[in-house]
Design a protein around this motif. Structure first.
Motif, PDB file in Angstrom:
ATOM      1  N   PRO A 106       3.339   3.265 -14.551  1.00 60.25           N
ATOM      2  CA  PRO A 106       2.797   2.359 -13.539  1.00 60.25           C
ATOM      3  C   PRO A 106       3.901   1.754 -12.681  1.00 60.25           C
ATOM      4  O   PRO A 106       5.054   1.617 -13.113  1.00 60.25           O
ATOM      5  CB  PRO A 106       2.088   1.292 -14.373  1.00 60.25           C
ATOM      6  N   CYS A 107       3.525   1.396 -11.462  1.00 57.18           N
ATOM      7  CA  CYS A 107       4.481   0.727 -10.589  1.00 57.18           C
ATOM      8  C   CYS A 107       4.697  -0.707 -11.087  1.00 57.18           C
ATOM      9  O   CYS A 107       3.973  -1.206 -11.959  1.00 57.18           O
ATOM     10  CB  CYS A 107       3.986   0.729  -9.146  1.00 57.18           C
ATOM     11  N   ASP A 108       5.701  -1.392 -10.490  1.00 54.50           N
ATOM     12  CA  ASP A 108       6.060  -2.738 -10.971  1.00 54.50           C
ATOM     13  C   ASP A 108       4.894  -3.700 -10.831  1.00 54.50           C
ATOM     14  O   ASP A 108       4.651  -4.547 -11.708  1.00 54.50           O
ATOM     15  CB  ASP A 108       7.278  -3.252 -10.182  1.00 54.50           C
ATOM     16  N   CYS A 118       0.042   3.671  -5.016  1.00 54.03           N
ATOM     17  CA  CYS A 118      -1.183   3.659  -5.813  1.00 54.03           C
ATOM     18  C   CYS A 118      -2.288   2.983  -5.009  1.00 54.03           C
ATOM     19  O   CYS A 118      -2.040   2.367  -3.960  1.00 54.03           O
ATOM     20  CB  CYS A 118      -0.956   2.921  -7.138  1.00 54.03           C
ATOM     21  N   THR A 119      -3.522   3.084  -5.503  1.00 51.96           N
ATOM     22  CA  THR A 119      -4.656   2.538  -4.747  1.00 51.96           C
ATOM     23  C   THR A 119      -4.568   1.022  -4.601  1.00 51.96           C
ATOM     24  O   THR A 119      -4.969   0.463  -3.580  1.00 51.96           O
ATOM     25  CB  THR A 119      -5.968   2.913  -5.448  1.00 51.96           C
ATOM     26  N   SER A 120      -4.037   0.327  -5.615  1.00 50.21           N
ATOM     27  CA  SER A 120      -3.935  -1.133  -5.540  1.00 50.21           C
ATOM     28  C   SER A 120      -2.920  -1.552  -4.470  1.00 50.21           C
ATOM     29  O   SER A 120      -3.200  -2.424  -3.645  1.00 50.21           O
ATOM     30  CB  SER A 120      -3.538  -1.694  -6.905  1.00 50.21           C
ATOM     31  N   CYS A 121      -1.742  -0.925  -4.488  1.00 51.57           N
ATOM     32  CA  CYS A 121      -0.735  -1.264  -3.475  1.00 51.57           C
ATOM     33  C   CYS A 121      -1.188  -0.857  -2.088  1.00 51.57           C
ATOM     34  O   CYS A 121      -0.905  -1.535  -1.091  1.00 51.57           O
ATOM     35  CB  CYS A 121       0.600  -0.604  -3.832  1.00 51.57           C
ATOM     36  N   GLU A 122      -1.893   0.281  -2.018  1.00 55.49           N
ATOM     37  CA  GLU A 122      -2.407   0.735  -0.728  1.00 55.49           C
ATOM     38  C   GLU A 122      -3.393  -0.273  -0.164  1.00 55.49           C
ATOM     39  O   GLU A 122      -3.409  -0.560   1.029  1.00 55.49           O
ATOM     40  CB  GLU A 122      -3.090   2.098  -0.919  1.00 55.49           C
ATOM     41  N   HIS A 132      -3.461  -3.485  -0.680  1.00 52.63           N
ATOM     42  CA  HIS A 132      -2.806  -4.719  -0.270  1.00 52.63           C
ATOM     43  C   HIS A 132      -1.618  -4.470   0.654  1.00 52.63           C
ATOM     44  O   HIS A 132      -0.797  -5.371   0.862  1.00 52.63           O
ATOM     45  CB  HIS A 132      -2.345  -5.490  -1.515  1.00 52.63           C
ATOM     46  N   ASN A 133      -1.542  -3.244   1.203  1.00 55.11           N
ATOM     47  CA  ASN A 133      -0.482  -2.893   2.162  1.00 55.11           C
ATOM     48  C   ASN A 133       0.916  -3.144   1.596  1.00 55.11           C
ATOM     49  O   ASN A 133       1.798  -3.695   2.263  1.00 55.11           O
ATOM     50  CB  ASN A 133      -0.672  -3.673   3.476  1.00 55.11           C
ATOM     51  N   LEU A 134       1.121  -2.778   0.348  1.00 58.91           N
ATOM     52  CA  LEU A 134       2.417  -2.920  -0.307  1.00 58.91           C
ATOM     53  C   LEU A 134       2.950  -1.551  -0.687  1.00 58.91           C
ATOM     54  O   LEU A 134       2.193  -0.577  -0.811  1.00 58.91           O
ATOM     55  CB  LEU A 134       2.291  -3.804  -1.557  1.00 58.91           C
ATOM     56  N   GLY A 135       4.244  -1.470  -0.877  1.00 51.82           N
ATOM     57  CA  GLY A 135       4.846  -0.234  -1.325  1.00 51.82           C
ATOM     58  C   GLY A 135       5.088  -0.258  -2.823  1.00 51.82           C
ATOM     59  O   GLY A 135       5.490  -1.281  -3.390  1.00 51.82           O
ATOM     60  N   CYS A 136       4.814   0.875  -3.504  1.00 46.37           N
ATOM     61  CA  CYS A 136       5.053   0.948  -4.940  1.00 46.37           C
ATOM     62  C   CYS A 136       6.556   0.963  -5.222  1.00 46.37           C
ATOM     63  O   CYS A 136       7.323   1.677  -4.570  1.00 46.37           O
ATOM     64  CB  CYS A 136       4.418   2.218  -5.527  1.00 46.37           C
ATOM     65  N   THR A 137       6.969   0.172  -6.197  1.00 51.79           N
ATOM     66  CA  THR A 137       8.365   0.182  -6.657  1.00 51.79           C
ATOM     67  C   THR A 137       8.392   0.456  -8.149  1.00 51.79           C
ATOM     68  O   THR A 137       7.433   0.150  -8.870  1.00 51.79           O
ATOM     69  CB  THR A 137       9.062  -1.159  -6.374  1.00 51.79           C
ATOM     70  N   PHE A 138       9.505   1.025  -8.647  1.00 49.69           N
ATOM     71  CA  PHE A 138       9.643   1.391 -10.046  1.00 49.69           C
ATOM     72  C   PHE A 138      11.006   0.902 -10.552  1.00 49.69           C
ATOM     73  O   PHE A 138      11.827   1.667 -11.042  1.00 49.69           O
ATOM     74  CB  PHE A 138       9.524   2.916 -10.200  1.00 49.69           C
TER      75      PHE A 138
END
Length: 594
Positions: A13-15, A33-37, A39-45
């Motif tokens: 999972p992303c952060d 991911c769909t959640s970040c998408e 909320h217009n955020l970028g996935c980070t790891f």
């Protein structure tokens, strides 16, 4: 190394999802991911998982190797005590075909939010988008497209889950150790003509454990497969057949429980139960299934939803199977259709927005088609697609000639009379003729490959029943005030279609009769007899009446010959006796003549 690093990122999972303790669902080809998408955020790891410890505990029966359970080698006493639903499921949906699905999670159920709902989608977007493990269960939204949202309900009630596992164990005990054999039969003989399951997903889950299914679906698959047990040598030679009566009782009770929190599996189970020969006695279930379908959003176009492609295909096939069930239900149950009448016209205000079903909605391979006794996969698919088109025409026929508004005193048919009704019938008859002429060679009645079952008989019987609905309606409208030429034309056409339908019945081969027929077959056959009875009742002389009696006896004889081996023939014979009885003993002078 680069590819391994990328694969690790995709799987973990992303952060943001890790911090929220929610599932991180990423669609193919997307970086976020769909959640970040959402909320217009970028996935980070950047952060790894927190260390955790696991308490040791004694393994329970659900964690035994499944080969032991499926082969009947489990202990005689099966415990149904559970700590949590997931502790008894050996299926990891996060690493399977179920990843990212909407309506196939055993532990959640979805509720479609329609445009007229009091819910405001903009406000739903402000709520957490997933169910967070370890927290108090709550309702959570999931937006699957720019205009479509669902509310996801947790399904973790401990008391109901205890009964859930007990039901599954009872269902499996009814057929153990024959479960895998019945599943194989189902996908060979039923699924290829009635494709309301996803074969790959079902078999993936079944390979892990029978406890990965909802009780009514598992019971329904076993129950309907038992009707073809003679196509498997092991089942055919059994001295003690699995208890179908007990299995049916379990299926009906568990589907009644499941409809309170409906999932796609509930809808699938209900449709399978309605295909059985005595389904006409299940009065409330058809309407309940349509309500479930609306709750699950089956009636909405899912083409742009953020769900796996295979689930989109499944939803379309399931939606059109429900459509066929509803439309032919007007003949079986004698009640109005509950789905929209016109679903493929230019009217953009319809509540039925499902895209047409095409060959692309059947992505699974048709492996095993070389086996004797099975239905050809491509032919079964084509038959299902043609059944949809025929159901559309049949819907227009019943709406035109059988609706309450059209048939009431002073209604449309009363106002326009027989001549006007004949004009309404012509375009519908042409549509049926065009449908029949466009059938591919593989769906012609005489196209029956050697050592294969054929669903073509059921398809042609449905076509004949649709034609007879038109002719029966025209006969009902005739009155003594109509011209003799009009009366002769209507009665002559009805007689010709009656003879054609009875000859069709007589032309069925064993390859047709032993195939999957569906829930409407017995009623369609009875309709042939009902039309013969109507023509007999309105005969103008004794010779004509005797002719229709001969047609009835020919139909009855065919059913009597088949009755010992063909379930729908037994049901049709019973219905014919109840509907018509023995007309040869009736008083011909009492006929209502036109």
């Amino acid at each position: 190394m680069a590819s391994r690093s990328r694969r690790d990122i995709v799987r973990r999972p992303c952060d943001r999802c890790r911090q929220r303790k929610s599932r991180c669902v990423r669609d193919a080809g997307k970086d976020n991911c769909t959640s970040c998408e959402l909320h217009n955020l970028g996935c980070t790891f950047l952060h790894g998982p927190q260390p955790r410890t696991r308490a040791t505990r004694e393994p329970d029966i659900s964690e035994w190797p499944d080969r032991l359970v499926l082969n009947g080698e489990s202990p005689t006493t099966v415990s149904s005590t559970v700590e949590s639903p997931r502790s008894h499921s050996k299926f990891d949906s996060a690493n399977s075909l179920l990843n990212g699905t909407l309506g196939l999670d055993l532990h959640r159920y979805s509720e479609y939010i329609g445009p007229a709902s009091f819910h405001e989608p903009t406000l739903l977007d402000l709520k957490p988008s997933t169910v967070s493990p370890g927290r108090t269960a709550r309702l959570c939204p999931r937006r699957v497209s720019g205009t479509t949202s669902f509310i996801i309900h947790p399904d973790d009630d401990a008391a109901s889950q205890s009964q859930y596992w007990a039901d599954l164990d009872q269902i499996e005990s009814c057929v153990r150790p024959l479960g895998p054999t019945l599943v194989n039969l189902y996908f060979q003989l039923v699924h290829r003509t009635f494709p309301i399951l996803d074969k790959s997903v079902f078999l993936e889950k079944y390979a892990k454990s029978y406890r990965n299914f909802s009780p009514p679906l598992l019971a329904s698959v076993y129950l309907i497969a038992l009707e073809w047990r003679f196509f498997d040598r092991r089942l055919a030679n059994l001295t003690q057949v699995p208890d179908a009566v007990r299995l049916e009782k379990l299926a009906m009770r568990t589907i009644d429980d499941a409809r309170k929190q409906p999932k796609i599996s509930t809808l699938q189970a209900g449709l399978l139960l309605l295909q059985r020969r005595d389904s006409s006695r299940i009065d409330a279930l058809p309407a309940q299934l349509i309500s479930m379908g609306h709750t699950l959003g089956i009636h909405v176009d899912c083409s742009d939803w953020t769900i796996p492609e295979w689930e989109k295909c499944l939803r379309r096939r399931l939606a059109w199977a429900l459509f066929i069930q509803d439309k032919w239900g007007t003949l079986v149950y004698g009640r109005p259709s509950l789905l929209p009448i016109e679903i493929d016209g230019d009217d953009h205000m319809s509540d039925w927005a499902v895209c047409p079903c095409t060959v692309h909605d059947f992505p699974e391979a048709t492996g095993g088609d070389d086996e004797f006794g099975v239905v050809n996969g491509a032919a079964g698919r084509d038959a299902f697609l043609q059944s949809i088109e025929l159901a559309k025409i049949f819907s227009r026929i019943t709406a035109t000639f059988c609706s309450t508004g059209a048939t009431r005193k002073g209604g449309l048919l009363d106002r326009i009379g027989a001549s006007g009704a004949l004009e309404l019938a012509k375009p519908l008859a042409l549509q049926l003729r065009a449908w029949h002429a466009a059938l591919p060679p593989s769906l012609q009645l005489d196209s029956t490959p050697s050592l294969r079952l054929s669903t073509n008989g059921a398809l042609h019987l449905s076509h004949a029943a649709a034609e007879l609905m038109i002719h029966r309606a025209l006969l009902r409208i005739l009155s003594p005030h109509d011209s003799s030429s009009l009366i002769a034309a209507v009665r002559g056409a009805a007689r010709a279609r009656l003879v054609s339908a009875i000859n069709l019945i007589g032309a069925f081969q064993l390859e047709h009769l032993q195939s999957f027929w569906g829930f409407a077959a017995a009623s369609q056959v009875t309709l042939i007899g009902a039309l013969a009875g109507l023509l007999w009742t309105t005969s103008v002389d004794a010779d004509e009446a005797s002719e229709y009696l001969r047609h009835l006896e020919k139909l009855r004889w065919n059913l009597q010959v088949w009755a010992s081996a063909i379930p729908f023939a037994r049901e049709a014979l019973r219905m014919l006796d109840e509907e018509i009885g023995d007309l040869s003993t009736a008083d011909l002078s009492a006929n209502v003549q036109i």
